[in-house]
Write an enzyme that holds these catalytic residues in place. Structure first.
Site, PDB file in Angstrom:
ATOM      1  N   HIS A   1       0.841  -1.196   0.000  1.00 55.33           N
ATOM      2  CA  HIS A   1       0.000   0.000   0.000  1.00 55.33           C
ATOM      3  C   HIS A   1       0.876   1.246   0.000  1.00 55.33           C
ATOM      4  O   HIS A   1       1.955   1.267   0.607  1.00 55.33           O
ATOM      5  CB  HIS A   1      -0.897   0.021   1.238  1.00 55.33           C
ATOM      6  CG  HIS A   1      -1.744  -1.200   1.393  1.00 55.33           C
ATOM      7  ND1 HIS A   1      -2.645  -1.598   0.446  1.00 55.33           N
ATOM      8  CD2 HIS A   1      -1.824  -2.112   2.396  1.00 55.33           C
ATOM      9  CE1 HIS A   1      -3.255  -2.697   0.855  1.00 55.33           C
ATOM     10  NE2 HIS A   1      -2.769  -3.028   2.029  1.00 55.33           N
TER      11      HIS A   1
ATOM     12  N   GLU B   1      -1.600  -0.068   8.302  1.00 57.24           N
ATOM     13  CA  GLU B   1      -2.571  -0.935   8.959  1.00 57.24           C
ATOM     14  C   GLU B   1      -1.902  -1.777  10.043  1.00 57.24           C
ATOM     15  O   GLU B   1      -0.674  -1.775  10.183  1.00 57.24           O
ATOM     16  CB  GLU B   1      -3.251  -1.852   7.935  1.00 57.24           C
ATOM     17  CG  GLU B   1      -2.291  -2.782   7.214  1.00 57.24           C
ATOM     18  CD  GLU B   1      -2.928  -3.456   6.010  1.00 57.24           C
ATOM     19  OE1 GLU B   1      -3.235  -4.660   6.095  1.00 57.24           O
ATOM     20  OE2 GLU B   1      -3.115  -2.775   4.973  1.00 57.24           O
TER      21      GLU B   1
ATOM     22  N   HIS C   1       3.237  -7.573   1.765  1.00 60.13           N
ATOM     23  CA  HIS C   1       2.550  -8.448   2.703  1.00 60.13           C
ATOM     24  C   HIS C   1       1.455  -9.260   2.021  1.00 60.13           C
ATOM     25  O   HIS C   1       0.990  -8.902   0.928  1.00 60.13           O
ATOM     26  CB  HIS C   1       1.934  -7.634   3.846  1.00 60.13           C
ATOM     27  CG  HIS C   1       0.858  -6.690   3.391  1.00 60.13           C
ATOM     28  ND1 HIS C   1       1.136  -5.441   2.895  1.00 60.13           N
ATOM     29  CD2 HIS C   1      -0.492  -6.802   3.345  1.00 60.13           C
ATOM     30  CE1 HIS C   1       0.022  -4.826   2.578  1.00 60.13           C
ATOM     31  NE2 HIS C   1      -1.007  -5.644   2.837  1.00 60.13           N
TER      32      HIS C   1
ATOM     33  N   ARG D   1      -1.129  -4.811  -6.292  1.00 61.05           N
ATOM     34  CA  ARG D   1      -0.827  -6.241  -6.261  1.00 61.05           C
ATOM     35  C   ARG D   1       0.489  -6.534  -6.966  1.00 61.05           C
ATOM     36  O   ARG D   1       0.681  -6.187  -8.126  1.00 61.05           O
ATOM     37  CB  ARG D   1      -1.945  -7.055  -6.928  1.00 61.05           C
ATOM     38  CG  ARG D   1      -3.269  -7.016  -6.238  1.00 61.05           C
ATOM     39  CD  ARG D   1      -4.224  -8.077  -6.801  1.00 61.05           C
ATOM     40  NE  ARG D   1      -5.583  -7.800  -6.354  1.00 61.05           N
ATOM     41  CZ  ARG D   1      -6.482  -7.133  -7.065  1.00 61.05           C
ATOM     42  NH1 ARG D   1      -6.172  -6.704  -8.271  1.00 61.05           N
ATOM     43  NH2 ARG D   1      -7.688  -6.916  -6.581  1.00 61.05           N
TER      44      ARG D   1
END
Length: 317
Positions: A97, A115, A172, A192
């Site tokens: 991200h 996150e 991740h 992605r």
């Protein structure tokens, strides 16, 4: 307003989703491939509706825009946090991200996506991908170009109760057989790297974002190791799992009764057990899977019962 805001969850189907959101949390899911419950969200791609009190039927997005006093009059155009429960029946894509700067420049959105994850449950031998083994961005691009996925990505075994901080730029993936609670910046931007060449029911592969993924990745990877602190207030054991720029996250274990002052608006999710919360003259029953906000306009609340909650708020500068 001297009451909590209880929410109707938003359920999302995913190619990698399963049935545990229905089986374990009692949500009314759209299919047996439901991957995400957005429990507390003001994001345009899925904002929760209030199911109690004077704001019943209003969305978090509407309350953020029209009743900012509920949220300490905090500045900003977007509600800042998003709380999810994720059921990964299959592996999620390997992804990364962007940070706020990259998101604003390339996507025109206010937030990147930092996150954190709390492992609620997992199948035996379940694993995450967290980080990569490239030492330079050039090496990262070369390994991606050659498809050296097994050498590139770092796998990590998981245990129930593990906590992971995943700042923007961290390569991740959540592995199959893992159920997590995720607290993140309110962003839906995902790049992605790799999706295992799988296809949907129509035989289509999902888009990859190789250039953006390489540009956003932390190189070399560094594991984040946030300091944790535990204390007890009456019947409540509190562990502060992380305090960073965007959010502060706590694990609450309640066995009995506790009364607490309201110092900031707090997002909370019941992840096990049951109990109740009282604010003023209002008492609400809580069970596993409930999501709510204690607004800044409340003064004091009391929790009773035997339950485990994940709580968070934005971090004061």
């Amino acid at each position: 307003m001297n009451d909590i805001l209880l929410f109707e969850p938003v359920l999302k189907e995913k190619i990698w989703g399963g049935s545990k959101l229905a089986d374990d949390f009692g949500y009314s899911t759209p299919s047996s491939r439901t991957g995400e419950c957005w429990g507390i969200s003001g994001h345009e791609n899925g904002t929760n509706r209030v199911i109690n009190g004077p704001y019943e039927g209003k969305t978090i997005r509407e309350l953020w825009n029209g009743h900012r006093e509920l949220f300490n009059n905090e500045p900003g155009d977007e509600f800042p946090l998003l709380v999810k429960i994720i059921d990964a029946q299959d592996d999620l894509s390997v992804q990364v991200h962007p940070d706020d700067t990259y998101a604003k420049k390339h996507e025109g959105y206010a937030f990147g996506k930092t996150e954190c994850w709390y492992i609620l449950d997992h199948e035996p031998d379940a694993r995450l991908i967290l980080g990569h083994n490239a030492e330079t961005r050039e090496e990262l691009a070369d390994m991606v170009d050659k498809g050296q996925w097994n050498d590139l990505f770092r796998e990590v075994p998981v245990n129930k109760g593990d906590f992971y901080y995943v700042p923007s730029g961290t390569v991740h993936a959540i592995g199959s057989g893992i159920v997590i609670l995720e607290i993140q910046q309110s962003s839906d931007i995902t790049y992605r790297f790799y999706d295992y060449d799988r296809t949907d029911d129509a035989g289509n592969t999902r888009d990859l974002h190789i250039e953006d993924s390489i540009a956003c990745s932390m190189v070399p990877h560094e594991d984040a190791k946030p300091a944790q602190h535990t204390w007890t207030e009456a019947g409540l054991s509190i562990t502060r799992l992380i305090e960073e720029n965007y959010f502060t996250v706590y694990h609450w274990t309640l066995n009995g009764t506790v009364s607490r002052d309201v110092n900031e608006y707090t997002l909370a999710s019941v992840v096990d057990g049951e109990g109740e919360i009282t604010i003023g003259t209002n008492t609400h029953q809580l069970r596993k899977g409930a999501h709510f906000i204690i607004p800044a306009t409340a003064e004091r609340y009391e929790l009773r019962g035997s339950m485990t909650l994940m709580a968070s708020h934005t971090t004061n500068p």
